[in-house]
Write a protein that holds these residues in place. Structure first.
Motif, PDB file in Angstrom:
ATOM      1  N   ASP A 104      60.197 -35.807 -10.208  1.00  0.00           N
ATOM      2  CA  ASP A 104      60.098 -34.601  -9.084  1.00  0.00           C
ATOM      3  C   ASP A 104      59.204 -33.726  -9.982  1.00  0.00           C
ATOM      4  OD1 ASP A 104      61.426 -32.925 -11.200  1.00  0.00           O
ATOM      5  OD2 ASP A 104      63.187 -33.406 -10.350  1.00  0.00           O
ATOM      6  N   ASP A 105      58.723 -33.114  -9.470  1.00  0.00           N
ATOM      7  CA  ASP A 105      57.513 -31.944  -9.303  1.00  0.00           C
ATOM      8  C   ASP A 105      57.673 -30.897 -10.618  1.00  0.00           C
ATOM      9  OD1 ASP A 105      55.854 -32.835  -7.249  1.00  0.00           O
ATOM     10  OD2 ASP A 105      56.250 -31.099  -6.242  1.00  0.00           O
ATOM     11  N   ASP A 106      59.250 -30.941 -10.701  1.00  0.00           N
ATOM     12  CA  ASP A 106      59.829 -30.385 -11.761  1.00  0.00           C
ATOM     13  C   ASP A 106      59.380 -31.050 -13.720  1.00  0.00           C
ATOM     14  OD1 ASP A 106      60.234 -27.571 -10.640  1.00  0.00           O
ATOM     15  OD2 ASP A 106      61.989 -27.601 -11.002  1.00  0.00           O
ATOM     16  N   GLN A 107      59.713 -31.633 -13.354  1.00  0.00           N
ATOM     17  CA  GLN A 107      60.374 -33.409 -14.834  1.00  0.00           C
ATOM     18  C   GLN A 107      59.001 -33.377 -14.885  1.00  0.00           C
ATOM     19  OE1 GLN A 107      62.733 -35.923 -12.460  1.00  0.00           O
ATOM     20  NE2 GLN A 107      64.464 -35.537 -13.699  1.00  0.00           N
ATOM     21  N   HIS A 108      58.034 -33.259 -13.699  1.00  0.00           N
ATOM     22  CA  HIS A 108      56.611 -33.908 -14.374  1.00  0.00           C
ATOM     23  C   HIS A 108      55.868 -32.599 -14.299  1.00  0.00           C
ATOM     24  CE1 HIS A 108      51.725 -34.278 -12.957  1.00  0.00           C
ATOM     25  NE2 HIS A 108      52.257 -35.861 -12.693  1.00  0.00           N
ATOM     26  N   ALA A 109      56.476 -31.807 -14.278  1.00  0.00           N
ATOM     27  CA  ALA A 109      55.263 -29.820 -15.035  1.00  0.00           C
ATOM     28  C   ALA A 109      55.948 -30.142 -16.512  1.00  0.00           C
ATOM     29  CB  ALA A 109      56.240 -28.926 -13.994  1.00  0.00           C
ATOM     30  N   ASN A 110      57.678 -30.574 -16.496  1.00  0.00           N
ATOM     31  CA  ASN A 110      58.027 -30.204 -17.585  1.00  0.00           C
ATOM     32  C   ASN A 110      56.970 -31.322 -18.860  1.00  0.00           C
ATOM     33  OD1 ASN A 110      59.616 -27.604 -17.181  1.00  0.00           O
ATOM     34  ND2 ASN A 110      61.080 -29.457 -16.842  1.00  0.00           N
ATOM     35  N   ALA A 111      56.637 -32.755 -18.894  1.00  0.00           N
ATOM     36  CA  ALA A 111      56.746 -33.737 -19.487  1.00  0.00           C
ATOM     37  C   ALA A 111      54.780 -33.327 -19.306  1.00  0.00           C
ATOM     38  CB  ALA A 111      56.721 -34.607 -17.871  1.00  0.00           C
ATOM     39  N   LEU A 112      54.709 -32.472 -18.801  1.00  0.00           N
ATOM     40  CA  LEU A 112      52.856 -32.405 -19.260  1.00  0.00           C
ATOM     41  C   LEU A 112      53.145 -31.032 -20.312  1.00  0.00           C
ATOM     42  CD1 LEU A 112      51.017 -31.584 -15.734  1.00  0.00           C
ATOM     43  CD2 LEU A 112      50.590 -33.873 -17.374  1.00  0.00           C
ATOM     44  N   VAL A 113      53.718 -30.293 -19.802  1.00  0.00           N
ATOM     45  CA  VAL A 113      53.652 -29.634 -21.205  1.00  0.00           C
ATOM     46  C   VAL A 113      54.280 -29.773 -22.459  1.00  0.00           C
ATOM     47  CG1 VAL A 113      54.857 -27.356 -22.288  1.00  0.00           C
ATOM     48  CG2 VAL A 113      54.473 -27.307 -19.405  1.00  0.00           C
ATOM     49  N   LEU A 114      55.624 -30.314 -22.447  1.00  0.00           N
ATOM     50  CA  LEU A 114      55.943 -31.601 -23.793  1.00  0.00           C
ATOM     51  C   LEU A 114      54.562 -32.447 -24.221  1.00  0.00           C
ATOM     52  CD1 LEU A 114      59.462 -32.621 -22.975  1.00  0.00           C
ATOM     53  CD2 LEU A 114      58.577 -31.004 -24.692  1.00  0.00           C
ATOM     54  N   ALA A 115      54.053 -32.865 -23.048  1.00  0.00           N
ATOM     55  CA  ALA A 115      52.585 -33.401 -24.179  1.00  0.00           C
ATOM     56  C   ALA A 115      52.240 -32.562 -24.343  1.00  0.00           C
ATOM     57  CB  ALA A 115      52.363 -34.448 -22.593  1.00  0.00           C
ATOM     58  N   GLY A 116      51.455 -31.795 -23.493  1.00  0.00           N
ATOM     59  CA  GLY A 116      50.212 -31.000 -24.229  1.00  0.00           C
ATOM     60  C   GLY A 116      51.145 -29.944 -25.973  1.00  0.00           C
ATOM     61  N   VAL A 117      52.424 -29.649 -26.573  1.00  0.00           N
ATOM     62  CA  VAL A 117      52.997 -29.175 -27.457  1.00  0.00           C
ATOM     63  C   VAL A 117      52.438 -30.362 -28.883  1.00  0.00           C
ATOM     64  CG1 VAL A 117      55.265 -28.982 -28.921  1.00  0.00           C
ATOM     65  CG2 VAL A 117      54.857 -28.245 -26.439  1.00  0.00           C
ATOM     66  N   ALA A 118      53.650 -31.810 -27.823  1.00  0.00           N
ATOM     67  CA  ALA A 118      53.793 -32.649 -28.819  1.00  0.00           C
ATOM     68  C   ALA A 118      51.585 -33.447 -29.986  1.00  0.00           C
ATOM     69  CB  ALA A 118      53.796 -34.355 -28.208  1.00  0.00           C
ATOM     70  N   ALA A 119      50.788 -33.018 -29.142  1.00  0.00           N
ATOM     71  CA  ALA A 119      49.538 -33.693 -29.019  1.00  0.00           C
ATOM     72  C   ALA A 119      49.127 -32.592 -29.979  1.00  0.00           C
ATOM     73  CB  ALA A 119      48.715 -33.075 -27.598  1.00  0.00           C
ATOM     74  N   ARG A 120      49.898 -31.171 -29.809  1.00  0.00           N
ATOM     75  CA  ARG A 120      49.126 -30.026 -30.771  1.00  0.00           C
ATOM     76  C   ARG A 120      50.265 -29.709 -31.654  1.00  0.00           C
ATOM     77  NH1 ARG A 120      46.788 -26.006 -28.280  1.00  0.00           N
ATOM     78  NH2 ARG A 120      46.894 -25.987 -26.213  1.00  0.00           N
ATOM     79  N   ALA A 121      51.590 -31.027 -32.161  1.00  0.00           N
ATOM     80  CA  ALA A 121      52.008 -30.967 -33.130  1.00  0.00           C
ATOM     81  C   ALA A 121      51.881 -32.169 -33.954  1.00  0.00           C
ATOM     82  CB  ALA A 121      53.626 -30.520 -32.774  1.00  0.00           C
ATOM     83  N   VAL A 122      50.934 -33.381 -32.807  1.00  0.00           N
ATOM     84  CA  VAL A 122      50.536 -34.342 -34.211  1.00  0.00           C
ATOM     85  C   VAL A 122      49.106 -33.426 -34.801  1.00  0.00           C
ATOM     86  CG1 VAL A 122      48.125 -36.281 -33.351  1.00  0.00           C
ATOM     87  CG2 VAL A 122      50.803 -36.112 -33.221  1.00  0.00           C
ATOM     88  N   LEU A 123      47.766 -32.523 -34.024  1.00  0.00           N
ATOM     89  CA  LEU A 123      46.824 -32.128 -34.682  1.00  0.00           C
ATOM     90  C   LEU A 123      47.332 -31.107 -35.944  1.00  0.00           C
ATOM     91  CD1 LEU A 123      44.667 -31.325 -31.790  1.00  0.00           C
ATOM     92  CD2 LEU A 123      44.708 -33.209 -33.427  1.00  0.00           C
TER      93      LEU A 123
END
Lengths: 196, 247
Positions: A104-123
Protein backbone atom coordinates in the motif's frame (compact mmCIF):
# COMPACT_ATOMS: atom_id res chain seq x y z
CA UNK A 1 6.05 -7.57 5.31
CA UNK A 2 7.45 -10.90 6.41
CA UNK A 3 11.10 -10.25 5.72
CA UNK A 4 13.61 -7.79 4.29
CA UNK A 5 17.14 -7.85 2.97
CA UNK A 6 19.68 -5.37 1.69
CA UNK A 7 22.10 -6.26 -1.07
CA UNK A 8 25.05 -4.38 -2.47
CA UNK A 9 25.38 -4.13 -6.21
CA UNK A 10 28.14 -2.92 -8.45
CA UNK A 11 28.22 -2.71 -12.22
CA UNK A 12 24.70 -4.15 -12.43
CA UNK A 13 25.78 -7.30 -10.61
CA UNK A 14 24.80 -8.38 -7.10
CA UNK A 15 27.96 -8.38 -5.01
CA UNK A 16 26.84 -9.32 -1.58
CA UNK A 17 24.38 -9.25 1.24
CA UNK A 18 24.60 -6.49 3.82
CA UNK A 19 21.87 -8.02 5.95
CA UNK A 20 18.69 -10.04 5.86
CA UNK A 21 15.98 -10.28 8.49
CA UNK A 22 15.32 -14.03 8.24
CA UNK A 23 16.31 -17.22 6.45
CA UNK A 24 13.88 -16.73 3.56
CA UNK A 25 15.18 -13.22 2.91
CA UNK A 26 18.71 -14.62 3.00
CA UNK A 27 17.66 -17.21 0.43
CA UNK A 28 16.02 -14.57 -1.78
CA UNK A 29 19.28 -12.63 -1.76
CA UNK A 30 21.26 -15.76 -2.54
CA UNK A 31 18.94 -16.62 -5.42
CA UNK A 32 19.44 -13.17 -6.88
CA UNK A 33 23.21 -13.45 -6.47
CA UNK A 34 23.23 -16.92 -8.02
CA UNK A 35 20.81 -16.26 -10.86
CA UNK A 36 21.38 -12.58 -11.53
CA UNK A 37 17.64 -11.81 -11.50
CA UNK A 38 14.92 -10.86 -9.05
CA UNK A 39 13.23 -7.82 -7.53
CA UNK A 40 16.39 -6.29 -6.06
CA UNK A 41 18.37 -6.73 -9.28
CA UNK A 42 15.55 -5.13 -11.32
CA UNK A 43 15.10 -2.28 -8.83
CA UNK A 44 18.81 -1.52 -9.04
CA UNK A 45 19.26 -1.82 -12.82
CA UNK A 46 15.97 -0.08 -13.64
CA UNK A 47 16.47 2.52 -10.88
CA UNK A 48 12.83 2.31 -9.80
CA UNK A 49 10.71 0.34 -7.33
CA UNK A 50 9.61 -3.12 -8.44
CA UNK A 51 6.51 -4.95 -7.19
CA UNK A 52 5.26 -8.48 -7.76
CA UNK A 53 2.10 -8.79 -5.68
CA UNK A 54 1.39 -12.41 -6.59
CA UNK A 55 4.59 -14.29 -7.19
CA UNK A 56 2.79 -17.62 -7.61
CA UNK A 57 0.17 -16.15 -9.93
CA UNK A 58 0.03 -16.70 -13.67
CA UNK A 59 1.19 -13.13 -14.44
CA UNK A 60 4.45 -13.50 -12.53
CA UNK A 61 6.64 -14.71 -15.33
CA UNK A 62 9.38 -12.10 -15.44
CA UNK A 63 11.90 -14.06 -13.36
CA UNK A 64 11.83 -17.60 -14.75
CA UNK A 65 14.69 -18.91 -12.65
CA UNK A 66 14.12 -16.88 -9.47
CA UNK A 67 10.37 -17.40 -9.06
CA UNK A 68 9.96 -21.19 -8.52
CA UNK A 69 12.49 -21.53 -5.68
CA UNK A 70 11.34 -18.22 -4.13
CA UNK A 71 7.72 -19.43 -4.06
CA UNK A 72 8.80 -22.85 -2.77
CA UNK A 73 10.58 -21.09 0.11
CA UNK A 74 7.38 -19.26 1.05
CA UNK A 75 7.63 -15.85 -0.67
CA UNK A 76 4.24 -14.99 -2.20
CA UNK A 77 4.79 -11.29 -2.88
CA UNK A 78 8.14 -9.56 -3.44
CA UNK A 79 9.16 -5.93 -3.73
CA UNK A 80 12.43 -4.20 -4.65
CA UNK A 81 13.67 -0.65 -4.05
CA UNK A 82 16.92 0.89 -5.25
CA UNK A 83 19.33 2.01 -2.51
CA UNK A 84 20.16 5.50 -3.67
CA UNK A 85 21.63 8.76 -2.43
CA UNK A 86 20.74 11.44 -4.97
CA UNK A 87 21.54 10.04 -8.39
CA UNK A 88 23.91 7.42 -7.03
CA UNK A 89 22.88 3.82 -6.48
CA UNK A 90 24.69 1.38 -4.25
CA UNK A 91 22.36 -1.61 -4.03
CA UNK A 92 18.78 -2.65 -3.39
CA UNK A 93 16.30 -3.31 -0.60
CA UNK A 94 14.12 -6.35 -1.16
CA UNK A 95 11.00 -7.19 0.82
CA UNK A 96 8.78 -10.24 0.79
CA UNK A 97 5.46 -11.31 2.25
CA UNK A 98 4.23 -14.87 2.85
CA UNK A 99 0.80 -13.89 1.45
CA UNK A 100 0.05 -12.40 -1.95
CA UNK A 101 -1.06 -8.77 -2.03
CA UNK A 102 -0.01 -5.34 -3.21
CA UNK A 103 2.11 -2.93 -1.22
CA UNK A 104 0.00 0.00 0.00
CA UNK A 105 0.97 3.66 -0.36
CA UNK A 106 2.15 4.03 3.24
CA UNK A 107 4.32 0.92 3.04
CA UNK A 108 5.69 2.09 -0.29
CA UNK A 109 6.59 5.50 1.14
CA UNK A 110 8.17 3.90 4.23
CA UNK A 111 10.20 1.51 2.09
CA UNK A 112 11.55 4.44 0.05
CA UNK A 113 12.63 6.20 3.24
CA UNK A 114 14.22 3.02 4.62
CA UNK A 115 16.08 2.43 1.36
CA UNK A 116 17.44 5.98 1.57
CA UNK A 117 18.54 5.50 5.18
CA UNK A 118 20.19 2.17 4.29
CA UNK A 119 22.04 3.75 1.35
CA UNK A 120 23.39 6.49 3.60
CA UNK A 121 24.39 3.91 6.21
CA UNK A 122 26.38 1.98 3.59
CA UNK A 123 28.16 5.17 2.49
CA UNK A 124 28.84 6.17 6.09
CA UNK A 125 30.50 2.79 6.68
CA UNK A 126 32.51 3.15 3.45
CA UNK A 127 33.64 6.63 4.56
CA UNK A 128 35.67 4.87 7.30
CA UNK A 129 37.64 2.80 4.79
CA UNK A 130 41.41 2.98 4.30
CA UNK A 131 42.36 3.87 0.70
CA UNK A 132 41.52 1.06 -1.72
CA UNK A 133 39.72 -1.07 0.87
CA UNK A 134 36.12 -1.81 1.77
CA UNK A 135 34.98 -0.05 4.96
CA UNK A 136 35.83 -2.40 7.89
CA UNK A 137 32.36 -2.35 9.43
CA UNK A 138 30.77 -2.90 6.04
CA UNK A 139 33.03 -5.84 5.29
CA UNK A 140 32.56 -7.43 8.72
CA UNK A 141 28.79 -7.09 8.63
CA UNK A 142 28.25 -8.25 5.05
CA UNK A 143 28.70 -11.39 3.04
CA UNK A 144 30.45 -10.62 -0.23
CA UNK A 145 30.60 -14.28 -1.32
CA UNK A 146 34.36 -14.08 -1.83
CA UNK A 147 34.49 -17.90 -1.92
CA UNK A 148 32.76 -17.70 -5.31
CA UNK A 149 35.62 -15.66 -6.74
CA UNK A 150 38.23 -18.02 -5.29
CA UNK A 151 36.38 -20.90 -6.93
CA UNK A 152 36.24 -18.98 -10.23
CA UNK A 153 40.03 -18.72 -10.13
CA UNK A 154 40.39 -22.46 -9.45
CA UNK A 155 37.89 -23.50 -12.15
CA UNK A 156 39.59 -21.20 -14.66
CA UNK A 157 42.78 -23.28 -14.18
CA UNK A 158 40.93 -26.60 -14.22
CA UNK A 159 39.24 -25.81 -17.53
CA UNK A 160 41.91 -23.46 -18.93
CA UNK A 161 39.37 -20.67 -19.44
CA UNK A 162 39.04 -17.07 -18.22
CA UNK A 163 37.74 -16.28 -14.72
CA UNK A 164 34.59 -14.68 -16.16
CA UNK A 165 33.72 -17.82 -18.04
CA UNK A 166 34.61 -19.92 -15.00
CA UNK A 167 32.08 -17.93 -12.95
CA UNK A 168 29.45 -18.61 -15.62
CA UNK A 169 30.20 -22.35 -15.38
CA UNK A 170 29.81 -22.22 -11.60
CA UNK A 171 26.48 -20.42 -11.96
CA UNK A 172 25.27 -22.99 -14.50
CA UNK A 173 26.22 -25.82 -12.16
CA UNK A 174 24.45 -24.14 -9.20
CA UNK A 175 21.31 -23.63 -11.30
CA UNK A 176 21.35 -27.20 -12.65
CA UNK A 177 21.82 -28.66 -9.17
CA UNK A 178 19.34 -26.23 -7.58
CA UNK A 179 21.92 -25.13 -5.02
CA UNK A 180 23.29 -21.76 -3.91
CA UNK A 181 26.27 -20.57 -5.92
CA UNK A 182 28.33 -20.13 -2.74
CA UNK A 183 27.69 -23.79 -1.74
CA UNK A 184 28.95 -25.03 -5.12
CA UNK A 185 31.92 -22.66 -4.83
CA UNK A 186 32.76 -23.97 -1.35
CA UNK A 187 32.82 -27.53 -2.71
CA UNK A 188 35.38 -26.40 -5.30
CA UNK A 189 37.54 -24.49 -2.82
CA UNK A 190 37.50 -27.41 -0.36
CA UNK A 191 38.39 -29.71 -3.27
CA UNK A 192 35.32 -31.93 -3.05
CA UNK A 193 34.40 -31.00 -6.64
CA UNK A 194 36.55 -30.51 -9.73
CA UNK A 195 35.50 -29.14 -13.09
CA UNK A 196 37.14 -31.24 -15.79
CA UNK B 1 4.22 39.17 -15.76
CA UNK B 2 4.04 40.73 -12.31
CA UNK B 3 7.06 40.54 -9.99
CA UNK B 4 4.99 38.41 -7.66
CA UNK B 5 4.17 35.76 -10.25
CA UNK B 6 7.72 35.85 -11.63
CA UNK B 7 8.99 35.18 -8.09
CA UNK B 8 6.65 32.21 -7.69
CA UNK B 9 7.62 30.94 -11.14
CA UNK B 10 11.33 31.27 -10.35
CA UNK B 11 10.99 29.47 -7.01
CA UNK B 12 9.17 26.64 -8.78
CA UNK B 13 11.82 26.56 -11.52
CA UNK B 14 14.64 26.46 -8.99
CA UNK B 15 12.93 23.67 -7.03
CA UNK B 16 12.26 21.74 -10.26
CA UNK B 17 15.88 21.96 -11.24
CA UNK B 18 16.87 20.07 -8.07
CA UNK B 19 16.91 16.86 -10.07
CA UNK B 20 19.70 14.38 -9.79
CA UNK B 21 22.37 15.84 -12.04
CA UNK B 22 21.82 19.56 -12.20
CA UNK B 23 24.42 22.16 -13.04
CA UNK B 24 24.93 24.51 -10.09
CA UNK B 25 26.40 27.35 -12.15
CA UNK B 26 23.46 27.25 -14.54
CA UNK B 27 21.03 27.34 -11.63
CA UNK B 28 22.80 30.29 -10.01
CA UNK B 29 22.95 32.19 -13.31
CA UNK B 30 19.18 31.81 -13.59
CA UNK B 31 18.91 33.10 -10.04
CA UNK B 32 21.05 36.20 -10.82
CA UNK B 33 19.09 37.00 -13.98
CA UNK B 34 15.75 36.70 -12.23
CA UNK B 35 16.88 38.97 -9.39
CA UNK B 36 17.51 41.73 -11.92
CA UNK B 37 14.19 41.01 -13.66
CA UNK B 38 12.00 41.19 -10.57
CA UNK B 39 13.82 43.10 -7.84
CA UNK B 40 14.59 46.79 -8.01
CA UNK B 41 18.28 46.22 -8.87
CA UNK B 42 20.44 46.52 -11.99
CA UNK B 43 23.05 43.81 -11.39
CA UNK B 44 23.11 40.64 -9.33
CA UNK B 45 25.80 38.11 -8.56
CA UNK B 46 26.30 35.00 -6.48
CA UNK B 47 29.46 34.60 -4.45
CA UNK B 48 30.28 31.22 -2.92
CA UNK B 49 33.00 30.24 -0.50
CA UNK B 50 35.67 28.03 -2.06
CA UNK B 51 37.15 24.98 -0.31
CA UNK B 52 40.07 27.28 0.62
CA UNK B 53 37.64 29.60 2.40
CA UNK B 54 37.73 32.43 -0.17
CA UNK B 55 34.65 34.08 -1.63
CA UNK B 56 34.45 33.63 -5.42
CA UNK B 57 32.03 34.90 -8.06
CA UNK B 58 30.14 31.93 -9.42
CA UNK B 59 27.36 33.62 -11.40
CA UNK B 60 26.55 37.13 -12.49
CA UNK B 61 23.72 38.82 -14.37
CA UNK B 62 26.30 40.96 -16.14
CA UNK B 63 29.30 40.07 -18.26
CA UNK B 64 30.67 43.62 -17.89
CA UNK B 65 34.29 43.31 -16.73
CA UNK B 66 33.97 46.36 -14.45
CA UNK B 67 31.03 44.74 -12.72
CA UNK B 68 32.83 41.40 -12.39
CA UNK B 69 35.83 43.16 -10.88
CA UNK B 70 33.58 44.77 -8.28
CA UNK B 71 32.31 41.31 -7.36
CA UNK B 72 35.85 39.93 -7.19
CA UNK B 73 37.09 42.69 -4.92
CA UNK B 74 34.80 41.32 -2.24
CA UNK B 75 37.10 38.40 -1.61
CA UNK B 76 38.94 40.92 0.59
CA UNK B 77 36.34 43.47 1.66
CA UNK B 78 32.76 44.52 1.03
CA UNK B 79 29.16 43.70 1.86
CA UNK B 80 29.34 40.07 0.62
CA UNK B 81 32.29 39.26 2.85
CA UNK B 82 30.56 40.90 5.83
CA UNK B 83 27.32 39.08 5.11
CA UNK B 84 29.16 35.80 4.72
CA UNK B 85 30.98 36.30 8.03
CA UNK B 86 27.98 37.42 10.08
CA UNK B 87 25.26 35.38 8.35
CA UNK B 88 23.12 38.56 8.25
CA UNK B 89 21.98 40.76 5.37
CA UNK B 90 24.09 43.87 4.71
CA UNK B 91 22.00 46.67 3.14
CA UNK B 92 23.86 49.79 1.96
CA UNK B 93 21.67 52.68 0.82
CA UNK B 94 24.47 54.99 -0.24
CA UNK B 95 27.90 53.78 -1.32
CA UNK B 96 29.34 57.33 -1.20
CA UNK B 97 29.32 57.10 2.58
CA UNK B 98 31.23 53.82 2.76
CA UNK B 99 34.73 54.80 1.49
CA UNK B 100 36.21 54.48 4.95
CA UNK B 101 34.64 51.09 5.64
CA UNK B 102 35.63 49.62 2.26
CA UNK B 103 38.43 51.76 0.73
CA UNK B 104 38.89 49.42 -2.26
CA UNK B 105 35.38 48.19 -2.89
CA UNK B 106 33.26 51.33 -2.42
CA UNK B 107 35.06 53.61 -4.95
CA UNK B 108 35.29 50.76 -7.48
CA UNK B 109 31.56 50.08 -7.22
CA UNK B 110 30.78 53.78 -7.69
CA UNK B 111 33.10 53.92 -10.73
CA UNK B 112 31.24 50.94 -12.20
CA UNK B 113 28.06 53.03 -11.96
CA UNK B 114 26.46 51.79 -8.75
CA UNK B 115 25.13 53.82 -5.86
CA UNK B 116 23.59 51.25 -3.54
CA UNK B 117 24.49 47.62 -2.78
CA UNK B 118 22.97 44.77 -0.80
CA UNK B 119 24.25 41.35 0.26
CA UNK B 120 21.90 38.58 1.34
CA UNK B 121 23.47 35.58 3.09
CA UNK B 122 23.11 32.10 1.63
CA UNK B 123 22.72 30.00 4.73
CA UNK B 124 21.11 26.79 5.82
CA UNK B 125 20.97 26.07 9.55
CA UNK B 126 24.49 26.64 10.84
CA UNK B 127 26.21 26.75 7.52
CA UNK B 128 26.81 29.90 5.41
CA UNK B 129 27.94 29.01 1.88
CA UNK B 130 28.08 32.49 0.32
CA UNK B 131 26.01 35.57 -0.42
CA UNK B 132 23.67 36.94 -3.05
CA UNK B 133 24.88 40.38 -4.15
CA UNK B 134 22.50 43.03 -5.52
CA UNK B 135 23.58 46.39 -7.05
CA UNK B 136 21.42 49.36 -8.02
CA UNK B 137 22.29 52.54 -9.95
CA UNK B 138 20.13 54.64 -7.63
CA UNK B 139 20.66 55.57 -4.03
CA UNK B 140 18.09 54.22 -1.57
CA UNK B 141 16.98 51.20 0.45
CA UNK B 142 15.94 47.84 -0.90
CA UNK B 143 12.19 47.55 -0.34
CA UNK B 144 11.03 45.19 2.35
CA UNK B 145 9.32 42.92 -0.20
CA UNK B 146 12.54 42.80 -2.26
CA UNK B 147 14.52 41.75 0.83
CA UNK B 148 12.03 38.96 1.51
CA UNK B 149 12.02 37.82 -2.13
CA UNK B 150 15.83 37.98 -2.33
CA UNK B 151 16.17 35.89 0.82
CA UNK B 152 13.69 33.30 -0.51
CA UNK B 153 15.71 32.98 -3.72
CA UNK B 154 18.97 32.76 -1.81
CA UNK B 155 17.51 30.03 0.44
CA UNK B 156 16.43 27.85 -2.47
CA UNK B 157 19.82 28.29 -4.13
CA UNK B 158 21.53 27.30 -0.88
CA UNK B 159 19.54 24.08 -0.65
CA UNK B 160 20.51 23.32 -4.23
CA UNK B 161 24.21 23.84 -3.52
CA UNK B 162 24.25 21.77 -0.34
CA UNK B 163 22.32 18.99 -2.04
CA UNK B 164 24.80 18.93 -4.90
CA UNK B 165 27.73 18.74 -2.46
CA UNK B 166 26.19 15.74 -0.71
CA UNK B 167 25.61 14.11 -4.10
CA UNK B 168 29.20 14.51 -5.23
CA UNK B 169 30.53 13.17 -1.91
CA UNK B 170 28.21 10.17 -2.25
CA UNK B 171 29.37 9.54 -5.81
CA UNK B 172 32.98 9.59 -4.64
CA UNK B 173 32.30 7.09 -1.83
CA UNK B 174 30.44 4.73 -4.16
CA UNK B 175 33.27 4.91 -6.70
CA UNK B 176 35.71 4.04 -3.91
CA UNK B 177 33.54 1.15 -2.75
CA UNK B 178 33.22 -0.21 -6.30
CA UNK B 179 36.97 0.06 -6.86
CA UNK B 180 37.69 -1.64 -3.53
CA UNK B 181 35.27 -4.45 -4.38
CA UNK B 182 36.76 -4.97 -7.84
CA UNK B 183 40.28 -5.07 -6.42
CA UNK B 184 39.22 -7.51 -3.74
CA UNK B 185 37.53 -9.79 -6.29
CA UNK B 186 40.71 -9.87 -8.41
CA UNK B 187 42.70 -10.88 -5.31
CA UNK B 188 40.22 -13.67 -4.51
CA UNK B 189 40.34 -14.93 -8.10
CA UNK B 190 44.15 -14.91 -8.06
CA UNK B 191 44.12 -16.90 -4.78
CA UNK B 192 42.05 -19.53 -6.61
CA UNK B 193 44.36 -19.60 -9.63
CA UNK B 194 47.52 -19.84 -7.53
CA UNK B 195 45.97 -22.34 -5.12
CA UNK B 196 44.91 -24.60 -7.95
CA UNK B 197 48.25 -24.38 -9.78
CA UNK B 198 50.45 -24.95 -6.77
CA UNK B 199 48.12 -27.16 -4.73
CA UNK B 200 47.89 -24.59 -1.94
CA UNK B 201 45.03 -23.77 0.38
CA UNK B 202 43.41 -20.36 -0.14
CA UNK B 203 45.16 -19.07 3.00
CA UNK B 204 48.59 -20.24 1.81
CA UNK B 205 47.95 -18.84 -1.67
CA UNK B 206 47.12 -15.49 -0.09
CA UNK B 207 50.21 -15.53 2.16
CA UNK B 208 52.36 -16.46 -0.84
CA UNK B 209 51.09 -13.53 -2.90
CA UNK B 210 51.46 -11.18 0.02
CA UNK B 211 55.04 -12.33 0.59
CA UNK B 212 55.86 -11.84 -3.08
CA UNK B 213 54.31 -8.38 -3.04
CA UNK B 214 56.37 -7.43 0.05
CA UNK B 215 59.63 -8.81 -1.34
CA UNK B 216 59.19 -7.04 -4.65
CA UNK B 217 57.75 -3.85 -3.25
CA UNK B 218 54.56 -4.27 -5.23
CA UNK B 219 50.97 -3.77 -4.27
CA UNK B 220 49.06 -6.97 -3.53
CA UNK B 221 46.41 -5.99 -6.08
CA UNK B 222 49.11 -5.67 -8.75
CA UNK B 223 50.54 -9.12 -7.97
CA UNK B 224 47.02 -10.57 -8.16
CA UNK B 225 46.41 -8.89 -11.50
CA UNK B 226 49.66 -10.32 -12.89
CA UNK B 227 48.82 -13.80 -11.60
CA UNK B 228 45.52 -13.55 -13.44
CA UNK B 229 46.91 -12.21 -16.72
CA UNK B 230 49.71 -14.79 -16.53
CA UNK B 231 52.52 -12.25 -16.70
CA UNK B 232 53.95 -13.88 -13.54
CA UNK B 233 55.17 -17.48 -13.70
CA UNK B 234 54.33 -19.98 -10.97
CA UNK B 235 58.02 -20.44 -10.12
CA UNK B 236 58.37 -16.69 -9.63
CA UNK B 237 55.67 -16.52 -7.00
CA UNK B 238 55.81 -19.88 -5.22
CA UNK B 239 59.19 -20.48 -3.54
CA UNK B 240 60.62 -23.93 -4.24
CA UNK B 241 58.48 -24.45 -7.28
CA UNK B 242 60.50 -25.32 -10.35
CA UNK B 243 57.65 -24.60 -12.70
CA UNK B 244 58.77 -21.71 -14.89
CA UNK B 245 55.73 -21.93 -17.07
CA UNK B 246 53.36 -19.04 -16.96
CA UNK B 247 50.46 -19.42 -14.58
Amino acid sequence: MTGAGIMLMSGGVAQGSVCSSNAVSALLEDLQFTLGEGPGVDAFTGDHPVAEADLAGPQASRWVAFTPPAVAAGARAVFGFPLRVGAVRVGALHLYRDQPGAIDDDQHANALVLAGVAARAVLTMQAEAAPGLIGPELEAGSDFHFVVHEASGMVSVQLDIGVGEALARLRARAFAEDRPLSAVALDVVERRVRFT
Amino acid sequence: MSDQSLLVLTLVELADSLVDDFDVVELLSLLADRCVAMLDVSAAGVMLVSPEGELRVVASSSEDMRVLEVFELQADEGPCLDSFRTGAAVLIEDLWRENERWPQFAPAAVTAGFRSVHAIPMRLRGSVVGALNLFAHERGPLSESDVVAGQALADVATIAILQQRVASESRLLIDQLNTALTTRIVIEQAKGVLGERAGLSMESAFETMRGYARDHNMRLAEVARRVLDKSLALGDVVPGSSDRHPL
